[in-house]
Scaffold this motif. Structure first.
Motif, PDB file in Angstrom:
ATOM      1  N   GLN A   3       0.842  -1.145   0.010  1.00  0.00           N
ATOM      2  CA  GLN A   3       0.121  -0.041   0.081  1.00  0.00           C
ATOM      3  C   GLN A   3       0.840   1.181   0.040  1.00  0.00           C
ATOM      4  N   PHE A   4       2.052   1.256   0.685  1.00  0.00           N
ATOM      5  CA  PHE A   4       2.819   2.485   0.801  1.00  0.00           C
ATOM      6  C   PHE A   4       3.377   2.698  -0.556  1.00  0.00           C
ATOM      7  N   VAL A   5       3.878   1.668  -1.156  1.00  0.00           N
ATOM      8  CA  VAL A   5       4.705   1.907  -2.606  1.00  0.00           C
ATOM      9  C   VAL A   5       3.708   2.267  -3.515  1.00  0.00           C
ATOM     10  N   ALA A   6       2.531   1.627  -3.395  1.00  0.00           N
ATOM     11  CA  ALA A   6       1.549   1.916  -4.396  1.00  0.00           C
ATOM     12  C   ALA A   6       1.031   3.425  -4.364  1.00  0.00           C
ATOM     13  N   ASP A   7       0.913   3.942  -2.980  1.00  0.00           N
ATOM     14  CA  ASP A   7       0.524   5.618  -2.881  1.00  0.00           C
ATOM     15  C   ASP A   7       1.648   6.473  -3.293  1.00  0.00           C
ATOM     16  N   GLY A 145      -2.313  -6.644   2.467  1.00  0.00           N
ATOM     17  CA  GLY A 145      -3.317  -6.935   3.579  1.00  0.00           C
ATOM     18  C   GLY A 145      -4.796  -6.797   2.896  1.00  0.00           C
ATOM     19  N   SER A 146      -5.909  -7.045   3.535  1.00  0.00           N
ATOM     20  CA  SER A 146      -7.071  -7.046   2.648  1.00  0.00           C
ATOM     21  C   SER A 146      -7.478  -5.703   2.665  1.00  0.00           C
ATOM     22  N   ARG A 147      -7.239  -4.519   3.605  1.00  0.00           N
ATOM     23  CA  ARG A 147      -7.495  -3.351   3.604  1.00  0.00           C
ATOM     24  C   ARG A 147      -6.881  -2.356   2.347  1.00  0.00           C
ATOM     25  N   ASP A 148      -5.809  -3.290   1.873  1.00  0.00           N
ATOM     26  CA  ASP A 148      -5.047  -2.425   0.877  1.00  0.00           C
ATOM     27  C   ASP A 148      -5.939  -2.016  -0.224  1.00  0.00           C
ATOM     28  N   ARG A 149      -5.716  -0.808  -0.817  1.00  0.00           N
ATOM     29  CA  ARG A 149      -6.525  -0.267  -1.979  1.00  0.00           C
ATOM     30  C   ARG A 149      -5.755   0.308  -2.820  1.00  0.00           C
ATOM     31  N   GLY A 159       0.388  -2.974 -12.168  1.00  0.00           N
ATOM     32  CA  GLY A 159      -0.659  -4.080 -12.385  1.00  0.00           C
ATOM     33  C   GLY A 159      -1.090  -4.719 -11.154  1.00  0.00           C
ATOM     34  N   SER A 160      -1.487  -5.993 -11.063  1.00  0.00           N
ATOM     35  CA  SER A 160      -1.947  -6.565  -9.924  1.00  0.00           C
ATOM     36  C   SER A 160      -1.005  -7.763  -9.375  1.00  0.00           C
ATOM     37  N   PRO A 161       0.200  -7.228  -8.901  1.00  0.00           N
ATOM     38  CA  PRO A 161       1.364  -7.918  -8.506  1.00  0.00           C
ATOM     39  C   PRO A 161       1.173  -9.076  -7.404  1.00  0.00           C
ATOM     40  N   LYS A 162       1.699 -10.258  -7.808  1.00  0.00           N
ATOM     41  CA  LYS A 162       1.580 -11.102  -6.644  1.00  0.00           C
ATOM     42  C   LYS A 162       2.825 -10.858  -5.537  1.00  0.00           C
ATOM     43  N   LEU A 163       2.758 -11.380  -4.461  1.00  0.00           N
ATOM     44  CA  LEU A 163       3.587 -11.105  -3.339  1.00  0.00           C
ATOM     45  C   LEU A 163       5.058 -11.488  -3.613  1.00  0.00           C
TER      46      LEU A 163
END
Length: 330
Positions: A3-7, A145-149, A159-163
């Motif tokens: 989430q941090f990196v995506a932000d 986490g499940s709360r990541d947006r 994209g939608s990267p896997k872990l």
């Protein structure tokens, strides 16, 4: 962590939109977005290094200098950059450029400086350096986490990267961000050179004004010394220096003349020709980091003198306007 990196990717993409407008107010906004990404990423890097020290606290020596890490976890931007450089997160030349660019952001945000002619190219260069900072950020482990947006802006790059793919995806995202940033063009050296040239020519014109329009005939050297002498003469440091060196006169004019002749002035001769040589050096520079350093060094080293010349010219102009008003009977 995802989430941090995506932000941060989201903010950089938003900054690209502002830069594409090519308007100074949008450039200011972009500069602030980019600076925020850099500072947040450097701070998160400091937290990672503190965590490393905690995990290996039983070793004979910590993995990272505790004092440097502690300083980086504080408010000092310089301390955060110092840690990033010392831990090889970013190379030394990028670290130096980031500090210069952060200083520009501060003058834009806190002082309202416009930096006409250079702000756009500075923001683009800061964007490129921000990509280096983000690419250099390598946490010990990735988490989601499940709360990541993840925003649509970030998905364009991540994209939608896997872990287990996060490191590769981040490198690819930073490369793509750079490519988009590069498409905006890069005129940093030309813009810095033009601004430095305008600065030099303005000072040259003001010195000419002081020599040709003053009530008494004066040389350029005399005008240069006088511009420094008058404000210094009535400062506490000037008065103390005169006492320590046994100034022999009590009259104001004699006191200033004595200081002019005896004080070791920072600028004693006409600096313009030397400045123009520095301008040629900047114009010939090919490396963006080195060019920014040359420009910033020049502006910092000459700032006090340029300010004194500007003040002296303003006072002479006010005197001339006063004489005109008197002649007109106002």
């Amino acid at each position: 962590m995802l989430q941090f990196v995506a932000d941060q990717v989201d903010q950089l993409d938003l900054a690209l939109d502002q830069l594409a407008v090519r308007d100074r107010n949008f450039d200011r906004f972009a500069m602030m977005l980019i600076d925020n990404v850099v500072e947040l990423t450097l701070h998160r890097h400091a937290r990672e290094k503190a965590r490393e020290n905690e995990m290996w606290r039983h070793d004979s020596s910590p993995k990272n200098d505790p004092k440097v890490v502690a300083a980086a976890l504080g408010q000092s931007f310089e301390a955060k950059v110092c840690l990033a450089r010392s831990t090889s997160m970013i190379p030394a030349e990028v670290a130096q450029s980031i500090q210069y660019l952060h200083a520009f952001r501060n003058t834009v945000y806190h002082q309202g400086r416009r930096h006409e002619g250079i702000l756009h190219s500075l923001a683009i260069f800061y964007f490129q350096n921000a990509c280096s900072v983000l690419e250099g950020f390598k946490p010990m482990w990735w988490s989601t986490g499940s709360r990541d947006r993840i925003s649509h802006r970030a998905i364009k790059y991540l994209g939608s990267p896997k872990l287990f793919e996060h490191r590769e995806v981040m490198a690819s995202a930073c490369t793509r961000l750079r490519q988009v940033g590069n498409s905006l063009g890069q005129t940093l050296i030309a813009d810095l050179q033009a601004d430095m040239n305008n600065t030099i020519e303005r000072v040259d014109e003001m010195i000419d004004f002081l020599t040709t329009e003053a009530p008494q005939t004066t040389s350029r050297k005399q005008a240069i010394i006088s511009a420094q002498a008058w404000p210094f003469a009535f400062s506490d440091d000037g008065k103390q220096w005169a006492r320590d060196n046994h100034c022999p006169t009590d009259t104001v004019g004699g006191y200033v003349d004595w200081l002019s002749a005896n004080y070791p002035w920072p600028v004693r001769a006409d600096p313009v020709s030397g400045w123009r040589k520095r301008l040629v050096s900047l114009k010939a520079e090919k490396d963006l980091n080195a060019a920014l350093k040359k420009y910033c060094d020049f502006m910092r080293q000459t700032e006090d003198f340029r300010s004194k010349i500007d003040e002296s010219a303003s006072q002479l102009d006010a005197y001339i306007q006063q004489q005109i008003d008197i002649a007109r009977g106002k």
